[in-house]
Design a protein around this motif. Structure first.
Motif, PDB file in Angstrom:
ATOM      1  N   GLY A  86      47.246  44.882   7.538  1.00  0.00           N
ATOM      2  CA  GLY A  86      48.219  45.656   8.302  1.00  0.00           C
ATOM      3  C   GLY A  86      48.586  44.987   9.612  1.00  0.00           C
ATOM      4  O   GLY A  86      49.759  44.932   9.996  1.00  0.00           O
ATOM      5  N   ASP A  87      47.581  44.453  10.315  1.00  0.00           N
ATOM      6  CA  ASP A  87      47.840  43.784  11.591  1.00  0.00           C
ATOM      7  C   ASP A  87      48.618  42.487  11.394  1.00  0.00           C
ATOM      8  O   ASP A  87      49.521  42.163  12.185  1.00  0.00           O
TER       9      ASP A  87
ATOM     10  N   ARG B 261      49.509  58.545  11.993  1.00  0.00           N
ATOM     11  CA  ARG B 261      49.669  57.098  11.805  1.00  0.00           C
ATOM     12  C   ARG B 261      51.141  56.728  11.717  1.00  0.00           C
ATOM     13  O   ARG B 261      51.584  55.740  12.328  1.00  0.00           O
TER      14      ARG B 261
ATOM     15  N   HIS C 116      52.429  50.758  17.779  1.00  0.00           N
ATOM     16  CA  HIS C 116      51.356  49.843  17.389  1.00  0.00           C
ATOM     17  C   HIS C 116      51.925  48.460  17.075  1.00  0.00           C
ATOM     18  O   HIS C 116      51.350  47.440  17.478  1.00  0.00           O
TER      19      HIS C 116
ATOM     20  N   TRP D 190      52.865  43.164   1.732  1.00  0.00           N
ATOM     21  CA  TRP D 190      51.464  43.201   2.137  1.00  0.00           C
ATOM     22  C   TRP D 190      50.556  42.761   0.994  1.00  0.00           C
ATOM     23  O   TRP D 190      49.454  42.244   1.229  1.00  0.00           O
TER      24      TRP D 190
ATOM     25  N   GLY E 239      44.035  52.193   3.956  1.00  0.00           N
ATOM     26  CA  GLY E 239      42.697  52.017   4.518  1.00  0.00           C
ATOM     27  C   GLY E 239      42.160  53.305   5.097  1.00  0.00           C
ATOM     28  O   GLY E 239      40.976  53.642   4.917  1.00  0.00           O
ATOM     29  N   ASP E 240      43.013  54.062   5.798  1.00  0.00           N
ATOM     30  CA  ASP E 240      42.595  55.345   6.371  1.00  0.00           C
ATOM     31  C   ASP E 240      42.186  56.333   5.284  1.00  0.00           C
ATOM     32  O   ASP E 240      41.162  57.014   5.391  1.00  0.00           O
TER      33      ASP E 240
ATOM     34  N   ARG F 155      38.095  56.655  12.842  1.00  0.00           N
ATOM     35  CA  ARG F 155      39.210  55.853  13.344  1.00  0.00           C
ATOM     36  C   ARG F 155      40.150  56.676  14.203  1.00  0.00           C
ATOM     37  O   ARG F 155      41.064  56.144  14.800  1.00  0.00           O
TER      38      ARG F 155
ATOM     39  N   ARG G 174      47.563  50.093   6.257  1.00  0.00           N
ATOM     40  CA  ARG G 174      46.768  50.850   7.229  1.00  0.00           C
ATOM     41  C   ARG G 174      46.547  52.288   6.761  1.00  0.00           C
ATOM     42  O   ARG G 174      45.448  52.835   6.922  1.00  0.00           O
TER      43      ARG G 174
ATOM     44  N   LEU H 170      42.880  46.881   7.270  1.00  0.00           N
ATOM     45  CA  LEU H 170      43.214  46.776   8.689  1.00  0.00           C
ATOM     46  C   LEU H 170      43.742  45.385   9.014  1.00  0.00           C
ATOM     47  O   LEU H 170      44.748  45.231   9.727  1.00  0.00           O
TER      48      LEU H 170
ATOM     49  N   TYR I 265      37.898  47.100   5.892  1.00  0.00           N
ATOM     50  CA  TYR I 265      38.432  46.204   6.926  1.00  0.00           C
ATOM     51  C   TYR I 265      39.611  45.359   6.445  1.00  0.00           C
ATOM     52  O   TYR I 265      40.558  45.144   7.212  1.00  0.00           O
TER      53      TYR I 265
ATOM     54  N   HIS J 256      52.834  54.390  14.627  1.00  0.00           N
ATOM     55  CA  HIS J 256      52.850  53.008  14.155  1.00  0.00           C
ATOM     56  C   HIS J 256      53.900  52.127  14.835  1.00  0.00           C
ATOM     57  O   HIS J 256      53.619  50.945  15.122  1.00  0.00           O
TER      58      HIS J 256
END
Length: 338
Positions: free
Chosen positions: A280-281, A174, A181, A304, A227-228, A13, A224, A277, A274, A178
């Protein structure tokens, strides 16, 4: 049993290192590199190339990310089409990437495919620079890659050490990137409601700070990062154990198989992580005053975890994971079987 895990490359990633990344690492690790002006100049040039390559990759992949985000928020402007599955039954398919991208071009023109690109390029650049800076500030001591000459304990210790170092770089980069992002995500989802609330990077920064405060720049950061972290540890440890215990050293193609283990594990683990991700989005655009972050697309999530539970209850934790063959959320039984 001898451990024969492949060397740990940068995380899938993260911006791709490639030849430039390895050149920077080798130059920085060389004795007396900083004292040689010519060598230092070459290192700086390689780092600049690394940033340019990362930005180029971000720009090239932006239309794909744009369409994926619109699918993630649940925006389906085109009707599904009738098709057949592998069993020959009629089913409904939602438009794939190319059809969706063509629709965006019809509405906004070709430049419309690159909505939100500027903040994403800044985010990518900040991430790349931050990773390089952290690596210089906290170099990994005794940077020896795992080899088939190591015993099991030694090789596992090296994997844990390298993964911990990579995790630190990824988490810091990140956090730094962010906020841009978040701005990029919000610029893109304005396509849904045809808004112009976020029209530029600086105006977006001022608006978010005024309406949401500092925390507004970090919405969606926790899933996020989780997930990383999960991706890094699962990918590296799985590849290590497979290369150690499943690949026989006596096999003539053992080295070839080991070189692809990390790549295959990266694909498999990225699918499992996934949902982080996606959450997070969605949190980055949720309840920010844009139509895509409000009902009927989604309720105003309180956290979240609330978002995760909502998607799980709807069976939508993998929404947007595939952009080629997308089944419509309608029962195929409504069609007669020919």
């Amino acid at each position: 049993m001898a451990a024969a895990a492949a060397p740990l490359p940068p995380a899938a990633r993260a911006p791709p290192g490639g030849v430039a990344g390895r050149a920077v690492e080798a130059a920085a690790a060389a004795p007396g590199a900083a004292a040689d002006p010519g060598e230092a100049a070459r290192v700086e040039g390689a780092e600049g190339l690394f940033v340019v390559l990362g930005a180029g990759l971000a720009a090239a992949s932006h239309p794909l990310l744009y369409v994926k985000l619109l699918v993630q928020v649940g925006h389906e402007p085109l009707p599904p089409t009738v098709g057949r599955n592998v069993l020959g039954r009629k089913v409904l398919y939602l438009p794939g990437f190319f059809t969706y991208a063509r629709h965006i071009v019809e509405v906004d023109g070709k430049r419309g495919l690159f909505r939100g690109l500027t903040p994403r390029l800044i985010s990518s650049t900040l991430s790349t620079i931050t990773r390089g800076s952290v690596k210089k500030a906290f170099p990994l001591e005794d940077m020896e890659h795992v080899s088939n000459k190591d015993d099991v304990k030694t090789s596992l210790r090296k994997v844990v050490k390298e993964t911990s170092h990579e995790m630190m770089m990824q988490c810091v980069s990140r956090v730094v990137s962010h906020p841009l992002h978040v701005i990029s995500m919000r610029c893109m989802v304005q396509f849904v409601g045809r808004e112009v609330k976020y029209s530029g990077v600086f105006s977006a920064i001022g608006r978010i700070f005024k309406e949401e405060g500092i925390l507004g720049f970090f919405v969606g950061l926790v899933p996020r990062i989780l997930g990383d972290v999960i991706f890094l540890w699962c990918c590296n440890l799985l590849a290590h154990f497979i290369n150690t215990y499943a690949v026989d050293d006596n096999f003539s193609q053992a080295s070839v198989i080991r070189s692809y283990t990390k790549f295959v594990m990266g694909i498999a683990v990225s699918m499992l992580t996934y949902p982080f991700l996606l959450v997070g989005d969605l949190m980055a655009v949720n309840n920010c005053g844009l139509r895509a972050g409000l009902p009927p697309y989604a309720p105003a999530f309180t956290s979240w975890i609330h978002c995760w539970r909502y998607l799980s209850a709807q069976g939508q934790l993998f929404r947007g994971s595939s952009l080629l063959f997308r089944r419509a959320p309608m029962p195929a039984a409504c069609f007669p079987i020919d």
